[in-house]
Enzyme design. Structure first.
Site, PDB file in Angstrom:
ATOM      1  CB  CYS B  44      -0.927  -0.001   1.212  1.00 35.95           C
ATOM      2  SG  CYS B  44      -1.965  -1.468   1.275  1.00 35.95           S
ATOM      3  CB  ALA B 280      -6.893 -20.309  -0.642  1.00 32.94           C
ATOM      4  CG  ASP B 283      -5.380  -9.222  -2.733  1.00 36.92           C
ATOM      5  OD1 ASP B 283      -5.872  -9.031  -1.606  1.00 36.92           O
ATOM      6  OD2 ASP B 283      -4.568  -8.453  -3.262  1.00 36.92           O
TER       7      ASP B 283
END
Lengths: 554, 554
Positions: B44, B280, B283
């Site tokens: 970010c 998992a 994203d």
């Protein structure tokens, strides 16, 4: 025709009630009495007008008598004091303060919003012309004009609460030397001592002289000398008394309405006093603490406004009760923000409520983005059910946001563990991927799940005396700022390779800078068969208390 | 011995899982593969390093391979790509990207954290050397060195989402002219159009050329010309593609793990894929929307980190589930902060969820204290039960705090009416006695209690056509900034005396500057027998949409 409603007190709760009443009914007759000249002024702004941050006096006057009368079709009578209430006849006896005119006014419903007044002990010299309290616009005008006329170079502020500290800052901003006298061993009673220690440091860093555990005994030399109980003498130019406030309950007591032990007017959930035709709201009432449901008095703006609305609603049959006061509060102290919600340790002990503690020191936002400020955060919670009891935050940035999140979590009934699941807004200028509130939740969860045992800053000495082996897991360079004498330094990243240097038969107390590495160390130690615990809040929480007491006037 | 856990992907969710796994068990073997050179970097922060706000490249590297390996006793293998997963044999097939060495690695448990990759449509010219995407450190290095070497004077940013706008700002901060191309009719898809209008205005105020409803068709002249679908041609020096991302699901698909319609890896509440030995996170996974429980994909940092922890916990038998993603997000766009939580109107319509709307425009703190910024706030809620569905806030100050409070209220199950009862921290530098979030709750409560009927900014025209009588209750001076043509101006404070100027047989639509006076006017009108409704958000919400479309490239 609608009801005739009389309101005594035109600030905060009273003004809110008046506006709400009008929105509920166009036909009612609403008479609002206010003793002073001004209604609905910005109480909380007064210190900042004195200091100059608020430049125009006008800005303090949120609503004028004329403007509010017109907008809400109110009969507002300022400069008018109510001398008595006749519950049986449902009348109040009024006196205009300028003309002296006295008259009776009837009501169907009466709302009391008299507020609280500053406590002024009757010590010698209290009436000198340079001794002030701060409650309203005339007080403000008096202080401001004294400052402008006499250009005082030193002020003495008696009392280290919200108003005292705001006044200290604002007078210092005007270039004055300021001494703050506080009777307790810390300023800002809503926070616990290790958190107040940051405030002490900030005050001293900003040149404020802070004298703790001492009180004012007298004022001598026509106001130029303050004599403390310790006989310490302070040469000063003006004195602000901000010792505390007490409810303006005279009317209520005289009318034989029920008041509590500390003088607060007793009300039910709908803000009705012991006479159901008389409501009371604001600083003068006794309310329930939101968390413990025990009686409390919280002179703050939010409760006053909320209560004013609830009273108005109830008059029109809306049965939404007041849920008690959480006591969320905040104050700017120079560069720092000090924010709290719920209960602190002192109060929990008094109420005999068991609690656990977490201190953390996260950045206000991602460390790699410029401007992140270190925060000192504390949460109090119950281990058995995760109930959040209170929180305290001190930081140069981000404290207001996190206290509001925690206050919201409390009202939402979230447990301290559920703070981990708050999905808060993250981009580098605002927070971290795990927000500081998430982190508080994670550390508290570790304690609840017994993944982590901690001890507090004031328990280290006893632990050492009981034979704990203390390990400092910081890097050697960090020890330059100080360390706990007798601690063995094993940097965290070397710990796995140096376990043989630790005794298996003693409790290992670990500490690092802020608590995170200490936690990782306790995990490694526990997995390897040691009994280990971590110093909550690390060196940061521990050392601030030492610095603070080292500077204290003895 | 403990488990052998293999992690694919060493950023965000993968790195969080690794650290958590080690804290849960010192004896497990943890192998973390990362295709790139760097693990756990500050994704970010990348635009801000390019822009210069973050000065040191080092700061982007939150954890190094060496540091994290040592601290958490991990076997980290960077520069290593996993080519395939053998579910039956429980092995992965790895290839070192520099040496080409290939080998198999076995696992007891596998965690996939492959992330998402930028969408790059195959248009002509896409491979020119001045065309970039931004996902990782090498991308960042490429853009930064291109900027430093070629000193480009114009950049074209394709896509007006988070990364596109952050890049636009950061490139502009470096002195470049920037054009943003957005295929939709607004930037920032998470907010509704009238809120995006503020962003459009800010971008244009800051000199960004914004082209809506157009897309890239090709790049010509060796990257010096961008040709849009409209045939508009832009002369540029570099192009950033920030159209969106898609899950990196190749490994999962090849291994025959279940994936959703949009390609996200399907997981249960504990982040297990259709193979219970394979988790998992991040994203690449499809999750439940927190509010509607419908499937969604939200590529943000908080969910990735949270999921990494939850997967690690579940591997060690802790059955704390992932509660779905609320989608709280925030972005800095020059001087503004744009923050959202929950669902927007577009999404609610798509899901066929009924909703009500409130827009307000409070100050970020008490107006009498300097520095208060006007805020544009919107909340979406269900009228029948008060459930909060989403919120959007745009302001120069205070937006991050209020979105976090609302996100917390949603997680706490508070209704929109209960927002009135949040006891938030008030002192003049921080808020008002009624916080903006309280105000949102009060206005929504008025709608729920049917004390207030509103119409929206886009409904005015139809209302006029249907014969509504429109009254502007602002003061004449305020009309100088514009007004709704055909509206009659009666200032609020004159309304009671001028009721005879209004038709009793037509619906009166009232508006003011921000909505509050309009509400008061509707109360007066309703009490006097009129049918009245208020323009939600007032002139401010209405006019911003006009300004925005007026500037749009047609």
């Amino acid at each position: 025709m609608g009801k005739k409603i009389v309101i005594i007190g035109g600030v905060a709760g009273g003004a809110t009630a008046a506006a709400r009443l009008r929105r509920l009914d166009e036909s009612s007759e609403i008479v609002m009495f206010e003793r002073g000249e001004y209604i609905s002024f910005a109480n909380c702004g007064l210190p900042y007008y004195i200091g100059g941050a608020i430049e125009q006096r006008d800005k303090l006057l949120v609503q004028t008598v004329e403007g509010m009368s017109k907008r809400f079709h109110l009969d507002i009578r300022n400069q008018t004091e109510i001398l008595s209430i006749n519950k049986e006849a449902k009348t109040v006896f009024a006196k205009h303060r300028l003309t002296g005119t006295e008259y009776e006014e009837s009501y169907d419903v009466l709302i009391l919003s008299p507020g609280a007044k500053p406590i002024v002990p009757p010590f010698p010299g209290v009436n000198e012309k340079n001794v002030f309290t701060l409650r309203n616009i005339p007080d403000t005008d008096r202080i401001k004009s004294y400052v402008e006329e006499h250009k005082p170079n030193h002020a003495t502020v008696v009392g280290g609460g919200f108003i005292g500290l705001e006044m200290a800052e604002n007078l210092a901003d005007r270039g004055m030397q300021v001494t703050v006298i506080e009777k307790g061993n810390q300023v800002m009673a809503p926070v616990d001592p290790e958190m107040a220690a940051y405030v002490h440091q900030e005050l001293r860093d900003k040149g404020i002289e802070l004298i703790l555990e001492d009180g004012i005994q007298s004022i001598e030399d026509e106001g130029k000398t303050v004599v403390l109980e310790s006989q310490h003498r302070i040469t000063t130019s003006m004195i602000i008394l901000s010792i505390g406030v007490q409810p303006e309950n005279t009317l209520a007591v005289d009318a034989d309405l029920e008041v509590g032990k500390r003088g607060g007017i007793v009300v039910n959930d709908f803000m009705q006093t012991s006479d159901p035709s008389i409501y009371a709201v604001g600083d003068a009432v006794e309310v329930k603490d939101y968390i413990t449901k025990s009686p409390t008095m919280v002179p703050l703006a939010w409760p006053a406004n909320r209560q004013g609305r609830i009273a108005a609603n109830h008059i029109y049959g809306k049965k939404e009760g007041y849920n008690g006061t959480l006591g969320t509060s905040i104050v700017k102290v120079f560069d720092y923000t000090v924010a709290t919600t719920g209960l602190n340790e002192k109060r929990l002990k008094m109420l005999d409520v068991p609690y656990n503690i977490v201190h953390i020191h996260p950045g206000s936002h991602a460390g790699y983005y410029p401007g992140a400020a270190p925060m000192a955060m504390k949460v109090l919670f119950q281990k058995e059910d995760g109930k959040i009891l209170g929180a305290q935050i001190i930081a140069k940035d981000g404290a207001d946001k996190r206290i509001d999140v925690i206050a919201t979590a409390i009202k939402g009934g979230l447990t301290v563990e559920e703070l981990t699941d708050l999905e808060l807004a993250y981009a580098p200028p605002y927070s971290s991927a795990k927000d500081p509130v998430n982190m508080l939740g994670y550390v508290a969860s570790n304690i609840i799940n017994e993944d982590l045992e901690t001890l507090q800053w004031h328990e280290i000495q006893a632990a050492v005396e009981q034979g704990d082996f203390v390990v400092d897991v910081r890097n050697p360079k960090e020890l330059e700022q100080g360390y706990i004498v007798g601690a063995k330094n094993i940097p965290l990243d070397e710990l796995r390779d140096r376990l043989n240097e630790l005794p298996k038969d003693r409790t290992i107390t670990v500490y690092c800078q802020a608590g995170l590495r200490g936690y990782l160390a306790t995990r490694i130690l526990t997995h390897n068969g040691f009994t280990a615990r971590n110093l909550d809040g690390g060196w940061k929480t521990y050392s601030i208390t030492k610095q603070s007491s080292a500077h204290a006037l003895s």
